[in-house]
Design an enzyme around this catalytic site. Structure first.
Site, PDB file in Angstrom:
ATOM      1  CB  SER A 271      -1.406 -12.746  -4.891  1.00 46.57           C
ATOM      2  OG  SER A 271      -0.208 -12.003  -4.807  1.00 46.57           O
ATOM      3  CE  LYS A 272      -7.545  -8.325  -3.480  1.00 44.38           C
ATOM      4  NZ  LYS A 272      -8.467  -7.553  -2.699  1.00 44.38           N
ATOM      5  NE  ARG A 273       0.045  -8.032   0.733  1.00 44.42           N
ATOM      6  CZ  ARG A 273      -0.604  -6.920   1.065  1.00 44.42           C
ATOM      7  NH1 ARG A 273      -0.403  -5.814   0.388  1.00 44.42           N
ATOM      8  NH2 ARG A 273      -1.455  -6.921   2.071  1.00 44.42           N
ATOM      9  CG  ASP A 274       1.875 -12.092  -7.499  1.00 43.67           C
ATOM     10  OD1 ASP A 274       2.794 -12.224  -6.680  1.00 43.67           O
ATOM     11  OD2 ASP A 274       1.084 -13.008  -7.788  1.00 43.67           O
TER      12      ASP A 274
END
Ligand code: GLU
Length: 518
Positions: A271-274
């Protein structure tokens, strides 16, 4: 595995991002695979901006996408910047083109007007949830309970339309039918329409939704292959029906759905936040967002080489079928083949991208690396001539992973104020050897050749004659010059820093040693 048919066709592929924010690395991989297929077959690579969802539009996102892909070396043949014979290439600028196809679908009984208010839809969804044992949707089971042109009389419909009542146009899905298609990567795929909903295809303001706009544009732009992420697989059933209902089946593109990109541990989609969580970029370029939580550092700013990133991304789901790992873009174009793309998710292994970057940096000249570091050196407040910086980069390049490592690891090349490993120094320092070390400083100060190998021999002879072992003296010398035992060849380092400066550093260490706490 179904073979890709390319014999009599000129390949036309498109990358079709929605400008809803920074382009995730998965998007770059999709663009890359489209690009490789196009270039391999002398085809055309098109950028189409899918901006019909005005609510999700983010200013700056389109520029970001174009800039990021250009940095990666992915250049379009047709698109909003360069134009082309099938423009415009922004869907919002093609708004006038879609209604006629929605009308055609209504005429043929494949679509209908729906006048349900947001509240009544909400209310019905709650009701369906209780009534049906699956996720509640607007479909063949429920549409006749709703306010639409299937349940209203023709007069009611035209009155609603002429009085300006808000409406959408929905696709009328068959009640229960297997929609089959062949995916180049997945083989035969089938979805039963009872699992799919009557998608909205056009909104009252004349703006199409993704499904209609995507299919109409693929048709009008003569797209031959749709290569996109796996998350669009079930939408393809809607698209196949649209091709059928619009009688475009004979020119329907071939589909290839790329495998998901998984987190480094293989558990779930990346994900983007990873990126933030795992301390690694997952975007090509940095993105500054009004919401700081949505701001990200990109591969470029983290000091990666775009060719290394491309090489790494090519292997996310594809393999050449050989042991070769390092591929230039040109080699990728030659080797790429959709039949070697896997179905299973591809793990985003951060160590692997670092490894690729190391390989690419090793092959760069000192000047090339220096060009990425000049600003960082200035920011650190140091002065270095172009020539000197290039020589430092050349000496350090086998030991760095990303460009900024030159600044992190090479402080002693730029300033006298560099960190020193005093613990190791204390372990190695013996005050009784002070004169020997002093003699070494003098040797450097009086040396007048710039051959580092000769210097190495002279220093080693000197140590041997002093009766000490190399292990007793060289670590001291290294800490004096560089502050640490790690680093490139000591004698090349001395030559680069300068013999007088090196002499002074040894001298200073001797002086400092007298203040060492016991
Ligand atoms: N606009 C879609 C996206 O944002 C395009 C999907 C497709 O390629 O059909 O990814």
């Amino acid at each position: 595995m179904p073979q890709i048919q390319i014999m009599h066709q000129t390949i036309r592929v498109r990358f079709a991002p929605s400008p809803t924010g920074a382009l995730h690395i998965g998007g770059v991989r999709t663009a890359l695979f489209n690009y490789l297929l196009a270039k391999k077959h002398n085809g055309t690579f098109i950028l189409r901006i899918e901006d019909t969802d005005q609510n999700r539009f983010v200013p700056g996102a389109e520029d970001y996408i174009i800039e990021a892909l250009a940095w990666c070396g992915l250049h379009f043949d047709e698109g909003p910047m360069q134009g082309g014979p099938y423009g415009p290439y922004r869907q919002s600028e093609r708004k006038h083109m879609y209604a006629q196809f929605a009308d055609q679908l209504i005429q043929k009984g494949h679509a209908y007007y729906a006048f349900d208010s947001a509240e009544s839809l909400e209310h019905k969804r709650e009701e369906w949830k209780l009534k049906f044992d699956h996720s509640a949707t607007y479909n063949a089971l429920t549409r006749l309970e709703m306010k639409n042109s299937l349940t209203m009389s023709a007069e009611e419909v035209s009155e609603a339309l002429s009085s300006g009542q808000a409406y959408t146009i929905r696709l009328k899905m068959p009640a229960s039918e297997d929609v089959r298609f062949t995916d180049i990567i997945r083989g035969e795929v089938s979805f039963n329409t009872s699992e799919l909903d009557d998608k909205i295809i056009l909104k009252g303001d004349g703006m199409p939704t993704y499904h209609l706009a995507n299919v109409v544009d693929d048709y009008l732009m003569k797209i031959t292959h749709v290569i996109r992420g796996e998350e669009w697989l079930s939408s393809t059933a809607h698209h196949v029906l649209l091709y059928r209902f619009l009688e475009w089946e004979s020119v329907m593109p071939q589909f290839a759905h790329l495998p998901l990109i998984l987190k480094p541990d293989g558990k779930g989609k990346l994900s983007k936040r990873d990126g933030v969580k795992l301390g690694m970029p997952v975007f090509p370029l940095s993105w500054e967002d009004p919401n700081p939580e949505d701001s990200f550092v990109g591969f470029k700013e983290a000091g990666f080489d775009p060719d290394a990133l491309i090489n790494f991304l090519a292997f996310l789901g594809w393999n050449p079928g050989t042991e070769q790992e390092i591929f230039s873009m040109e080699e990728l174009i030659q080797a790429f083949d959709l039949s070697h793309v896997s179905k299973g998710g591809a793990r985003f292994d951060f160590d692997k991208i670092k490894w690729f970057n190391q390989q690419y940096l090793k092959n760069q000249s000192g000047e090339e690396i220096a060009s990425h570091v000049t600003l960082l050196i200035k920011d650190a407040g140091w002065n270095a001539s172009e020539e000197y910086l290039a020589a430092v980069c050349y000496l350090l390049k086998d030991r760095i992973t990303v460009y900024p490592d030159i600044v992190r690891d090479g402080v002693y090349f730029f300033t006298e104020d560099f960190p020193k490993d005093t613990d190791t120094f204390k372990k190695k320092w013996n005050p009784e050897h002070k004169n020997i070390i002093q003699g070494l400083a003098d040797l450097l100060g009086n040396w007048n050749s710039d051959d580092s190998t000769e210097l190495e021999h002279a220093v080693k002879d000197y140590i041997a004659n002093s009766g000490l072992g190399l292990g007793q003296v060289l670590p001291i010398l290294r800490i004096a010059i560089a502050g640490t035992l790690k680093g490139p060849d000591l004698f090349q380092t001395v030559m680069l820093i300068g013999l007088r400066k090196s002499q002074a550093r040894i001298q200073k260490l001797i002086e400092d040693s007298s203040h060492l706490p016991a």
